[in-house]
Design an enzyme around this catalytic site. Sequence first.
Site, PDB file in Angstrom:
ATOM      1  N   GLY A  14       0.765  -1.249   0.047  1.00 30.49           N
ATOM      2  CA  GLY A  14       0.051  -0.095  -0.049  1.00 30.49           C
ATOM      3  C   GLY A  14       0.837   1.094  -0.073  1.00 30.49           C
ATOM      4  CB  ALA A  15       2.521   2.884  -2.633  1.00 29.06           C
ATOM      5  CD  GLU A 166       2.041   6.819  11.380  1.00 26.17           C
ATOM      6  OE1 GLU A 166       2.903   6.015  11.456  1.00 26.17           O
ATOM      7  OE2 GLU A 166       2.350   7.764  12.052  1.00 26.17           O
ATOM      8  CB  ALA A 169      -2.528  14.949  11.145  1.00 27.91           C
ATOM      9  CE  LYS A 225      -5.618   5.781  13.228  1.00 23.13           C
ATOM     10  NZ  LYS A 225      -4.567   6.858  12.893  1.00 23.13           N
ATOM     11  CG  LEU A 226     -11.212   1.961  15.758  1.00 27.79           C
ATOM     12  CD1 LEU A 226     -12.216   0.840  15.971  1.00 27.79           C
ATOM     13  CD2 LEU A 226     -11.451   2.788  14.380  1.00 27.79           C
ATOM     14  CB  CYS A 281      -9.218   8.481   9.491  1.00 30.32           C
ATOM     15  SG  CYS A 281      -7.798   7.893   8.874  1.00 30.32           S
ATOM     16  CG  PHE A 282     -11.718  12.580  11.845  1.00 28.73           C
ATOM     17  CD1 PHE A 282     -10.689  11.865  12.609  1.00 28.73           C
ATOM     18  CD2 PHE A 282     -11.920  13.873  12.234  1.00 28.73           C
ATOM     19  CE1 PHE A 282      -9.682  12.307  13.063  1.00 28.73           C
ATOM     20  CE2 PHE A 282     -10.690  14.579  12.905  1.00 28.73           C
ATOM     21  CZ  PHE A 282      -9.673  13.958  13.249  1.00 28.73           C
ATOM     22  CG  PHE A 343      -9.285  16.374   4.269  1.00 30.72           C
ATOM     23  CD1 PHE A 343      -8.276  15.715   3.525  1.00 30.72           C
ATOM     24  CD2 PHE A 343      -9.202  16.155   5.643  1.00 30.72           C
ATOM     25  CE1 PHE A 343      -7.149  15.107   4.322  1.00 30.72           C
ATOM     26  CE2 PHE A 343      -8.150  15.433   6.373  1.00 30.72           C
ATOM     27  CZ  PHE A 343      -7.082  15.004   5.463  1.00 30.72           C
TER      28      PHE A 343
END
Length: 480
Positions: A14-15, A166, A169, A225-226, A281-282, A343
Amino acid sequence: MGKTRTIKNICCIGAGYVGGPTMAIIAQKCPHVKVTVVDLNEQRIADWNDADLDKLPIYEPGLAEVVAESRNRNLFFSTDVDKAIDEAEMIFISVNTPTKTYGVGKGMAADLKHIELCARQIARVSKDDKIIVEKSTLPVRTAEALRTILTSTGNHVNFQVLSSPEFLAEGTAVADLHNPDRVLIGGDEDAAGKKAIDALVEVYENWVPHEKIITTRVWSSELSKLTANAFLAQRVSSINAISALCEKTGADVDEISKAIGTDSRIGAKFLKSSVGFGGSCFQKDILNLVYLCQHFNLPEVATYWEQVIKMNDYQKHRFAKKIIDTLFNTVSGKKIAFLGWAFKKDTNDTRESATIYVADELLQDRAEIHIYDPKVTEEQIFVDLKYLQTNRIGKYVEQGEMMSMDEIRSLVTVHSDPYSAMQSAHAIAILTEWDEFKSYDWQKVYSEMLKPAFVFDGRNIISKEDLEELGFQVYNIGKG
Ligand code: UDX
Ligand code: UDX
């Protein structure tokens, strides 16, 4: 169990926005380790290998310099996934885990099909023992699923599964990776698990102080993380909730953020009221948390966290509605200039950007939208608008109609010059907090716009007083 295995060969599957920068920093800080980043997407790998560093697939301040330092020394980008897996002692999985758009858990659960494919490929290819590190944000207990696939289909080699989420941000990825608040590593509590944890700790200790490396059991790491993302998003939704009240009562939300942020128990960060949070993510992580709570029959907990997303949907909707209401209840046929599509500032990432939803609501009312963003391509903007048409999962956008791409293309124009985007516009909406917006010649902008000239500042980045002095009619978030 013997001493720690010193890792000399790392592979990352995954890059993307997480895998690319993270591996670039590991390669920079650990010149004795060979790091190979692989991806199924050939174009993406070609872009990472492009001699012209402006063509890297991800824009992050400072990243090009880091890549230039290690690329083809000990940092490699490749599409030969099998070879990289075979050679590596440690494999990071950093593929995307979007919200499911079909079947069980649709609109809520994480889609783990990419993770599962990776696990099957690793199991098939591996001929010697490997440490697998989950970097993608995953629902709690994914490590267990990974382990099951690896051990039941593998060639009898030993796999240790670690979770090391990870926290970088976007827009500040290089600084966050160079100097993280903490690194989290979750692993099994038995001797083999501890040895695997130690091997990853040793990698990070090349630049991260030992006391900042936290080790936990796997599930705690996954859930941390969550939880971190849910707490951060909750702060944004909390201040945005107050912004609506400020507008009704004449208070100023920025003054409130400052006043409460100086309380050391509350802290100053993540209190900037905005048009709504976005990013990959959020929303995804909270939906994931909500799904987990429902699965474990904790409906009160699920409802509590779900409200963070509902408040965010409300904030995006409120902003779009404010534009329509202010422009005399219709934007049909009116030119609205959008400053910003990403964003947040300093990234070209647009996933879940609040802007997309604001655009959609205005397009439903047949506005003509003229967009300028310093880093986002025209192609990406149309991909985002198309995606929204096919995946209407938000609360308010659900009420809208599907629009054809032809219709959308006839209403949307993307500009490479901000002044042409704003020329003859009825209104300007500031949607991303890019620094350059502050230094525009606002006098010139005013003189070239239709009157009354409206500015809707969705990030509160330009002084309302200054704009009003030039003649603009200004709407800010959370200022009554
Ligand atoms: C992703 C997740 O969104 C995030 O939750 C997680 O914490 C880290 O991984 P990101 O790196 O931003 O974040 O995703 P993206 O930029 O989409 O990169 C993922 C890459 O994986 C893509 O380049 C994709 O082509 C690649 N991929 C995906 C594979 O190489 N193999 C697969 O099977 C699936
Ligand atoms: C987030 C987490 O911060 C990071 O630790 C995790 O690894 C991935 O998810 P990211 O989404 O890249 O990072 O950016 P972040 O700075 O957290 O901003 C998320 C969204 O919230 C953006 O749309 C931003 O504009 C918005 N935001 C943030 C606000 O509206 N107000 C704030 O005060 C802070």
